[in-house]
Enzyme design. Structure first.
Site, PDB file in Angstrom:
ATOM      1  N   ASN A 186       0.858  -1.198   0.000  1.00  0.00           N
ATOM      2  CA  ASN A 186       0.000   0.000   0.000  1.00  0.00           C
ATOM      3  C   ASN A 186       0.884   1.234   0.000  1.00  0.00           C
ATOM      4  OD1 ASN A 186      -2.434   1.548   0.351  1.00  0.00           O
ATOM      5  ND2 ASN A 186      -1.895   1.797   2.514  1.00  0.00           N
ATOM      6  N   HIS A 226       0.745   5.143   1.511  1.00  0.00           N
ATOM      7  CA  HIS A 226       0.009   5.983   2.460  1.00  0.00           C
ATOM      8  C   HIS A 226       0.658   7.361   2.500  1.00  0.00           C
ATOM      9  CE1 HIS A 226      -2.446   6.977   5.918  1.00  0.00           C
ATOM     10  NE2 HIS A 226      -1.357   7.508   6.457  1.00  0.00           N
ATOM     11  N   SER A 267       4.631   6.822   2.378  1.00  0.00           N
ATOM     12  CA  SER A 267       5.262   5.555   2.765  1.00  0.00           C
ATOM     13  C   SER A 267       4.683   4.413   1.943  1.00  0.00           C
ATOM     14  CB  SER A 267       4.967   5.238   4.246  1.00  0.00           C
ATOM     15  OG  SER A 267       5.376   6.289   5.098  1.00  0.00           O
ATOM     16  N   ASP A 306      -2.432   0.592   8.371  1.00  0.00           N
ATOM     17  CA  ASP A 306      -1.265   1.457   8.124  1.00  0.00           C
ATOM     18  C   ASP A 306      -0.099   1.151   9.069  1.00  0.00           C
ATOM     19  OD1 ASP A 306      -2.772   2.758   6.156  1.00  0.00           O
ATOM     20  OD2 ASP A 306      -3.486   4.286   7.550  1.00  0.00           O
TER      21      ASP A 306
HETATM   22  C1  GAR Z   1      -2.784   8.946  -2.664  1.00  0.00           C
HETATM   23  O1  GAR Z   1      -2.278  10.139  -2.122  1.00  0.00           O
HETATM   24  C2  GAR Z   1      -2.566   7.795  -1.701  1.00  0.00           C
HETATM   25  O2  GAR Z   1      -1.370   7.891  -0.976  1.00  0.00           O
HETATM   26  C3  GAR Z   1      -3.756   7.944  -0.797  1.00  0.00           C
HETATM   27  O3  GAR Z   1      -4.814   8.297  -1.629  1.00  0.00           O
HETATM   28  C4  GAR Z   1      -4.312   8.999  -2.754  1.00  0.00           C
HETATM   29  C5  GAR Z   1      -4.806   8.297  -3.994  1.00  0.00           C
HETATM   30  O4  GAR Z   1      -4.500   9.027  -5.129  1.00  0.00           O
HETATM   31  N1  GAR Z   1      -4.013   6.724  -0.079  1.00  0.00           N
HETATM   32  C6  GAR Z   1      -4.530   6.708   1.140  1.00  0.00           C
HETATM   33  O5  GAR Z   1      -4.846   7.690   1.745  1.00  0.00           O
HETATM   34  C7  GAR Z   1      -4.706   5.313   1.698  1.00  0.00           C
HETATM   35  N2  GAR Z   1      -5.022   5.384   3.092  1.00  0.00           N
HETATM   36  P1  GAR Z   1      -4.566   8.349  -6.547  1.00  0.00           P
HETATM   37  O6  GAR Z   1      -5.953   7.692  -6.642  1.00  0.00           O
HETATM   38  O7  GAR Z   1      -4.441   9.490  -7.514  1.00  0.00           O
HETATM   39  O8  GAR Z   1      -3.456   7.357  -6.642  1.00  0.00           O
END
Ligand code: GAR
Length: 223
Positions: free
Chosen positions: A113, A115, A142, A151
């Site tokens: 994942n 985060h 991360s 997480d």
């Molecule tokens: C990203 O910033 C990712 O790190 C976050 O959501 C966004 C997705 O963007 N993930 C989380 O918050 C998971 N807990 P994307 O759909 O453009 O890749």
């Protein structure tokens, strides 16, 4: 030296899918010895579905109904879709659903994942807002193995950026996101090269257990 078979990826998304796109582009550019077997969204309106198809990936949607029983059905359907694609690695890329312990255990060591925080700081949601409210001087993202505790799995690689006095939540999020698009494909390339492994509940890189994450510093580099 013979090249290992490309790593088969299943990517799970909930929205825009920019991390997924970055990974797909790296595969198509040959920067990554991997191929995207399937992109699965848990929302029919996830913008990333069209983006995935534009880049030639197969897509599927698995929706979750309301209630505890619906979670069981959702995870059964999700697991079936994942397994039918025979992935070597399951990549959560903005997948905003908490998975049950049993589901995570089933894919332990094969699911990663990204985060948007320097874990273990700021687990959960709204990380950019909370980092600004917390008066932090640095922030980042991360990439970690997924374990049942949210997480909290072993962190492999982090990107670090400065928080600027004039930062808004959107500006900070955009700066972190730009680094996500670099570090996520990089971790997958380490897996594809078999440099990175899951063993004994930990991440191992080049034969050594990672006692702490590798940190890539973008504090000077990200505009
Ligand atoms: C990203 O910033 C990712 O790190 C976050 O959501 C966004 C997705 O963007 N993930 C989380 O918050 C998971 N807990 P994307 O759909 O453009 O890749």
């Amino acid at each position: 030296m013979s090249r290992a078979a490309p790593l088969r990826l299943v990517i799970l998304i909930s929205g825009r899918g920019s991390n997924m796109t970055a990974i797909q582009r790296a595969c198509l550019a040959g920067e990554l010895n991997a191929s995207v077997a399937l992109v699965i969204a848990d929302r029919a309106d996830a913008a990333g579905l069209a983006a995935a198809r534009d880049l030639g990936a197969q897509t599927a949607t698995v929706l979750r109904g309301k209630g505890a029983e619906a979670l069981v059905v959702f995870e059964r359907e999700l697991g079936a879709a994942i397994d039918a694609a025979r992935p070597d690695l399951i990549v959560l890329a903005g997948f905003m659903r908490i998975l049950s312990d049993g589901f995570v255990e089933h894919y332990l060591g094969r699911m990663i994942n990204i985060h948007p925080s320097l874990l273990p700081a700021y687990r959960g949601l709204d990380t950019h807002r909370r980092v600004l409210e917390g008066g932090e001087s640095q922030h980042g993202a991360s990439v970690h193995y997924v374990t049942p505790e949210l997480d909290a799995g072993p962190v492999i690689l982090q990107s670090r950026v400065w928080v600027r006095p004039q930062d808004t939540e959107a500006a900070l999020a955009a700066r972190v996101l730009a680094t996500e698009h670099i570090i996520y494909p990089r971790v997958i390339s380490w897996l594809a090269q078999q440099r990175l492994k899951w063993h004994d509940g930990a991440a191992w890189l080049d034969g050594a257990r990672l006692e702490s994450p590798i940190v890539e510093d973008f504090r000077a580099a990200v505009p």
